[in-house]
Motif scaffolding. Structure first.
Motif, PDB file in Angstrom:
ATOM      1  N   HIS A 103      12.098  35.611  56.171  1.00  0.00           N
ATOM      2  CA  HIS A 103      12.725  36.863  56.602  1.00  0.00           C
ATOM      3  C   HIS A 103      11.728  38.000  56.865  1.00  0.00           C
ATOM      4  N   ILE A 106       9.912  37.709  60.452  1.00  0.00           N
ATOM      5  CA  ILE A 106      10.672  37.444  61.679  1.00  0.00           C
ATOM      6  C   ILE A 106      10.219  38.341  62.823  1.00  0.00           C
ATOM      7  N   THR A 107      10.046  39.614  62.553  1.00  0.00           N
ATOM      8  CA  THR A 107       9.668  40.550  63.619  1.00  0.00           C
ATOM      9  C   THR A 107       8.314  40.196  64.212  1.00  0.00           C
ATOM     10  N   GLU A 133      21.493  38.056  57.266  1.00  0.00           N
ATOM     11  CA  GLU A 133      20.680  39.140  57.816  1.00  0.00           C
ATOM     12  C   GLU A 133      19.505  38.599  58.630  1.00  0.00           C
ATOM     13  N   ALA A 134      18.879  37.542  58.138  1.00  0.00           N
ATOM     14  CA  ALA A 134      17.743  36.957  58.864  1.00  0.00           C
ATOM     15  C   ALA A 134      18.193  36.349  60.187  1.00  0.00           C
ATOM     16  N   ALA A 136      20.815  37.173  61.967  1.00  0.00           N
ATOM     17  CA  ALA A 136      21.170  38.263  62.869  1.00  0.00           C
ATOM     18  C   ALA A 136      19.921  38.905  63.475  1.00  0.00           C
ATOM     19  N   GLN A 137      18.879  39.054  62.671  1.00  0.00           N
ATOM     20  CA  GLN A 137      17.631  39.635  63.168  1.00  0.00           C
ATOM     21  C   GLN A 137      16.976  38.715  64.203  1.00  0.00           C
ATOM     22  N   SER A 139      18.547  36.634  66.166  1.00  0.00           N
ATOM     23  CA  SER A 139      19.365  36.690  67.383  1.00  0.00           C
ATOM     24  C   SER A 139      19.088  37.946  68.201  1.00  0.00           C
ATOM     25  N   GLU A 140      18.701  39.032  67.544  1.00  0.00           N
ATOM     26  CA  GLU A 140      18.366  40.249  68.277  1.00  0.00           C
ATOM     27  C   GLU A 140      17.079  40.081  69.084  1.00  0.00           C
ATOM     28  N   HIS A 141      16.157  39.262  68.572  1.00  0.00           N
ATOM     29  CA  HIS A 141      14.905  39.017  69.292  1.00  0.00           C
ATOM     30  C   HIS A 141      15.050  37.918  70.340  1.00  0.00           C
ATOM     31  N   ASN A 167      25.159  38.142  69.864  1.00  0.00           N
ATOM     32  CA  ASN A 167      23.885  38.468  70.497  1.00  0.00           C
ATOM     33  C   ASN A 167      23.397  37.384  71.455  1.00  0.00           C
TER      34      ASN A 167
END
Length: 535
Positions: A103, A106-107, A133-134, A136-137, A139-141, A167
């Motif tokens: 987690h 991820i970014t 939460e991980a 979802a994060q 999927s945003e990327h 997403n």
């Protein structure tokens, strides 16, 4: 006089030594100069090469990177910042170890790999996986994600799948196994991913068993694009009924070890889904009632009946009579003797386009085999495994009648060297024979056949060694039958792994050649531009 002669000799020796020393010094000097010149030429060539590489377009380098192995790609990414950026942007497939400690990274990971369209998230069963939460994060990327594979992500819930589905609306393929989210999470994917074409679900623990189970589907995807559904080891596979019935464009349906009475569901399926061409059934509760309903799938081309003991000759005859486009038929009778000559004769009479036939635990005789060989003129692949009635006479019949046969597999049958001798003069198009655990076949008999048909590839396994190629998927694979041979492309387990490990050598070579052609074109353009500027 003698003194002058000796003086002359000493003088000549000194001159000779001086000349030799001067020659050696000049040779050493020349060698040193040549070495320096060679080093200078090498430096110039390296500098020139680096200059050439620096002007190569990013697309060219990306093409070259894609033809490399994962290890080479990682090493190339360490050369310079540009190569690091290009290697990350050109990677479309990514496999991550989906433990909870992923987690925080991820970014940074998806900032580098910002073009990923195919993602695998795998977690060890003994470890704590990533949570909602991980996901979802991620999927945003990865809003352009088209394929997602989830394995043992037990901390994902319906909420995480909902956030992901909202997403990643371009998703085309979802494969999940040993996860714990339930029907709401699956319905979210079906509602928010209208482009979904393939769905594979295995051991989904969040689905409630019994009458209180929430139905799954049909959703937007079922009506729009869903073409393939594969369900494995589900306690209540019946809850996917609305999805299957509502998938109007469904072409492939595979059911493996899913509980429930499928005889009730198949009539509803075939009544609304008319384009099914492939059906796999393994260890599910289905009988001749279900097969009779399946017989209304007039476009059916592939049928697998694996360990379904309630299916008999009657049901197989119904399918054969109506499904005349059948090309591939796999039957694992589980030695129940419910399917035999009667059903196979029905297949021989109606399914004239049959190309592949696999019989496991079925006892055909000369009667059905001769009719199959005579009527099915396109039969190219035949496997006979665990049959007590297939002996030398049956192999001789196959050798005489199966003109188009290319691949033959015989396993655990009472066949001897006499049967192998029959293959020496029969089956003119035969290219490969696999004999396994047939005690009557000896290495001498196989060698004799190989000598008489040099072009024939023969594999003999007496059964003394352990079979390491058996698959846990059951069915034909458990019996060593692989028609046609498949390449297992699995996404690697390391934290960051490229899928190029599953590529064949030919694909790598083609990729390398394409990269080389791009390099050549770029170099030609570079040379032409320099020539024009100089002129």
């Amino acid at each position: 006089m003698g003194q002058s002669v000796s003086t002359a000799k000493l003088t000549s020796r000194r001159d000779c030594n001086r000349s030799q020393r001067s020659k050696s010094k000049s040779t050493a000097l020349i060698g040193q100069m040549q070495a320096e010149e060679a080093e200078e030429v090498e430096r110039n060539s390296i500098d020139g090469l680096s200059d050439i590489i620096s002007v190569l377009p990013d697309e060219c380098l990306a093409c070259i990177f894609q033809s490399l192995t994962p290890g080479d790609r990682k090493r190339c990414s360490l050369v310079c910042r540009r190569w690091l950026r290009i290697e990350g942007q050109s990677r479309h497939r990514l496999s991550l170890n989906a433990q909870s400690d992923l987690h925080p990274h991820i970014t940074s990971i998806f900032s580098r790999f910002d073009a990923v369209t195919k993602l695998a998230l795998k977690c060890d069963r003994r470890s704590v996986s990533i949570g909602d939460e991980a996901l979802a994060q991620i999927s945003e990327h990865c809003r352009n994600l088209t394929r997602l594979k989830l394995r043992a992500c037990r901390d994902l819930t319906d909420a995480g799948m909902l956030a992901f589905a909202k997403n990643c609306k371009c998703l085309k393929k979802l494969s999940c196994g040993s996860c714990t989210f339930g029907a709401k999470g699956m319905n979210a994917v079906l509602d928010y991913c209208p482009a979904l074409e393939e769905l594979s679900v295995k051991r989904l623990r969040g689905i409630t068993d019994g009458a209180a189970a929430e139905p799954i589907g049909p959703g937007v995807a079922a009506a729009a694009s869903l073409k393939s559904i594969c369900l494995k080891e589900l306690y209540n596979g019946q809850c996917f009924g609305p999805l299957i019935v509502g998938a109007k464009n469904l072409r492939s349906l595979k059911l493996f070890r899913c509980s429930g009475d499928w005889d009730k569901l198949f009539p509803l399926i075939v009544d609304r889904v008319t384009g099914i061409v492939e059906i796999h059934m393994e260890r599910i509760q289905v009988s001749d009632i279900g097969l009779t309903a399946i017989s209304n799938c007039l476009n059916l081309e592939i049928l697998h009946l694996v360990k379904t003991p309630e299916c008999t000759n009657v049901g197989l005859g119904s399918v054969a009579e109506k499904c005349r486009l059948l090309r591939k038929l796999h039957i694992d009778g589980w030695k129940a003797n419910r399917i035999g000559d009667q059903g196979l004769i029905a297949v021989a009479k109606s399914c004239l386009n049959l190309q592949e036939l696999v019989l496991i635990g079925v006892n055909p005789t000369n009667i059905s085999l001769e009719m199959l060989a005579s009527n099915c003129q396109n039969l190219e692949r035949l496997a006979l495994c665990g049959s007590d009635t297939v002996g030398d006479a049956e192999i001789s019949c196959i050798a005489l009648k199966c003109i188009a046969l290319k691949k033959l597999c015989i396993k655990s049958c009472p066949v001897s060297d006499h049967g192998m001798e029959a293959l020496a003069s029969g089956c003119p198009n035969l290219v490969k024979v696999k004999v396994k655990k047939c005690r009557g076949v000896t290495s001498e008999g196989v060698e004799w056949l190989r000598t008489n048909r040099g072009s024939l590839v023969i594999n003999l396994d007496t059964g003394e060694q352990l079979d390491a190629s058996a698959s846990d998927g059951g069915g034909a694979q458990d019996n060593g039958v692989e028609f046609p041979p498949m390449v297992a492309s699995q996404i690697g387990a390391p934290s960051i792994a490229s899928s190029s490990t599953g590529r064949s050598t030919s694909h790598k070579l083609l990729g390398l050649l394409s990269g080389m052609s791009l390099v050549a074109c770029t170099l030609r353009r570079f040379g032409n531009s320099n020539g024009s500027s100089q002129s």
